[in-house]
Design an enzyme around this catalytic site. Structure first.
Site, PDB file in Angstrom:
ATOM      1  N   CYS A   9      35.722 -23.372  85.638  1.00 53.02           N
ATOM      2  CA  CYS A   9      34.766 -22.360  86.068  1.00 53.02           C
ATOM      3  C   CYS A   9      35.014 -21.990  87.537  1.00 53.02           C
ATOM      4  O   CYS A   9      36.007 -21.364  87.848  1.00 53.02           O
ATOM      5  CB  CYS A   9      33.342 -22.836  85.800  1.00 53.02           C
TER       6      CYS A   9
ATOM      7  N   GLU B 172      33.465 -30.675  80.316  1.00 51.12           N
ATOM      8  CA  GLU B 172      32.635 -31.839  80.650  1.00 51.12           C
ATOM      9  C   GLU B 172      31.240 -31.744  80.056  1.00 51.12           C
ATOM     10  O   GLU B 172      30.535 -32.759  79.951  1.00 51.12           O
ATOM     11  CB  GLU B 172      32.565 -32.012  82.174  1.00 51.12           C
TER      12      GLU B 172
ATOM     13  N   HIS C  57      33.324 -25.071  80.104  1.00 53.78           N
ATOM     14  CA  HIS C  57      33.078 -26.385  80.710  1.00 53.78           C
ATOM     15  C   HIS C  57      33.314 -27.521  79.716  1.00 53.78           C
ATOM     16  O   HIS C  57      32.405 -27.901  78.972  1.00 53.78           O
ATOM     17  CB  HIS C  57      31.629 -26.467  81.194  1.00 53.78           C
TER      18      HIS C  57
END
Length: 236
Positions: free
Chosen positions: A86, A205, A203
Site C-alpha cells: 500500500c 498482513e 494488504h
C-alpha cells in the site's frame, strides 16, 4: 530468516506486519525507524501501509527522502528482498525502485474492501506458494491506489512478466467491474525486472489468519520464507 519492518511517521500497518511475520510465521522480525541509516543484517525489508508524513505532496513523496531510504535503495539494488504494501508500494514508486506512478482512485473515494486478485506470475520469491492463474482474496484500504504507467512501460511490464497481481472477479475474469480504483490494466501489484522488489496495494498482513476472514496473505508471506529456506537466490 530476518525481516525488517520500516516505520515512518504515519505508518499504521507496521504492527500488523510484525505480528504476521513474528507471531503467525515464527520469523525473526525487527522494527526499523525511518531515521535509521543502516539495514545491515536483514534478509527482507518490508515497507508497510499507512499515511507516511501525512501523505503531504503525494503519497510516499516525502518518505522517499527519509534517512533510511538510501540504505533501502542500496539493499534493493544489491538483490535484497523488498516488499512494499500500500503506502509502501507508493514509496517504492517515488524512490524509483518500481516503474509508474500512483494517482487518486478514479472514484475519488477511499476504498476499504476485500478484493479478488489473479496471480499472473507465481515464479517469484513472493508468490511461489500460489498457482499461476489462481484467484486469491486480499483486502485493500487506500485512497490513492490508481496505478498508472505509460504505454511503453506497460509493454515492458507485460513482456517481462512483471505484473504479479490483477484485480479480478471471483472466477478470475479481469474486468472493469472488478477494478476498485481505476488502475490501468487492473494492476494490483508489480515486481522489478530483477524480481526482488514487489509493490502491491492489497494488504496481505490483514489476511494472515483464518479468524481475519482469510489466510491468502499468509501464503504470500510464507512464500518469501520458503524461497529463502530453499536457499534460492536471484541471479544465482
Amino acid at each position: 530468516m530476518k525481516f525488517g519492518v520500516i516505520v515512518f511517521p504515519g505508518s499504521n500497518c507496521d504492527q500488523d506486519v510484525h505480528y504476521a511475520l513474528g507471531s503467525v510465521l515464527g520469523q525473526n522480525v525487527d522494527y526499523l525507524w525511518h531515521g535509521d541509516t543502516s539495514v545491515s543484517g536483514y534478509d527482507c525489508l518490508i515497507l508497510p501501509g499507512g499515511f507516511s508524513y501525512g501523505d503531504y505532496l503525494r503519497a510516499g513523496a516525502i518518505a522517499r527522502f527519509a534517512p533510511i531510504m538510501p540504505a533501502v535503495i542500496d539493499f534493493a539494488r544489491s538483490g535484497g528482498l523488498v516488499l512494499g504494501i500500500c503506502n509502501g508500494f507508493q514509496i517504492l514508486l517515488e524512490a524509483g525502485l518500481l516503474p509508474g506512478a500512483m494517482m487518486r482512485n478514479a472514484c475519488l473515494q477511499f476504498r476499504c474492501q476485500w478484493t479478488c486478485l489473479k496471480v499472473d506470475n507465481n515464479a517469484t520469491p513472493f508468490t511461489n506458494r500460489f498457482r499461476e492463474g489462481q484467484v486469491v482474496r486480499i483486502p485493500i484500504a487506500h485512497g490513492e491506489g490508481n496505478y498508472y504507467a505509460d504505454a511503453a512501460t506497460l509493454a515492458q511490464l507485460e513482456a517481462n512478466r512483471q505484473i504479479i497481481f490483477r484485480y479480478c472477479s471471483p472466477d478470475g475474469e479481469v474486468t472493469p467491474a472488478a477494478n476498485p480504483n481505476g488502475s490501468v490494466g487492473n494492476i494490483a501489484g508489480i515486481i522489478n525486472r530483477e524480481g526482488n522488489v514487489l509493490g502491491m496495494m492489497p494488504h496481505p498482513e490483514r489476511c494472515a489468519e483464518g479468524i481475519l476472514g482469510g489466510s491468502d496473505g499468509r501464503e504470500l508471506l510464507a512464500s518469501i520464507v520458503d524461497w529463502w529456506e530453499r536457499g534460492e537466490r536471484l541471479g544465482a
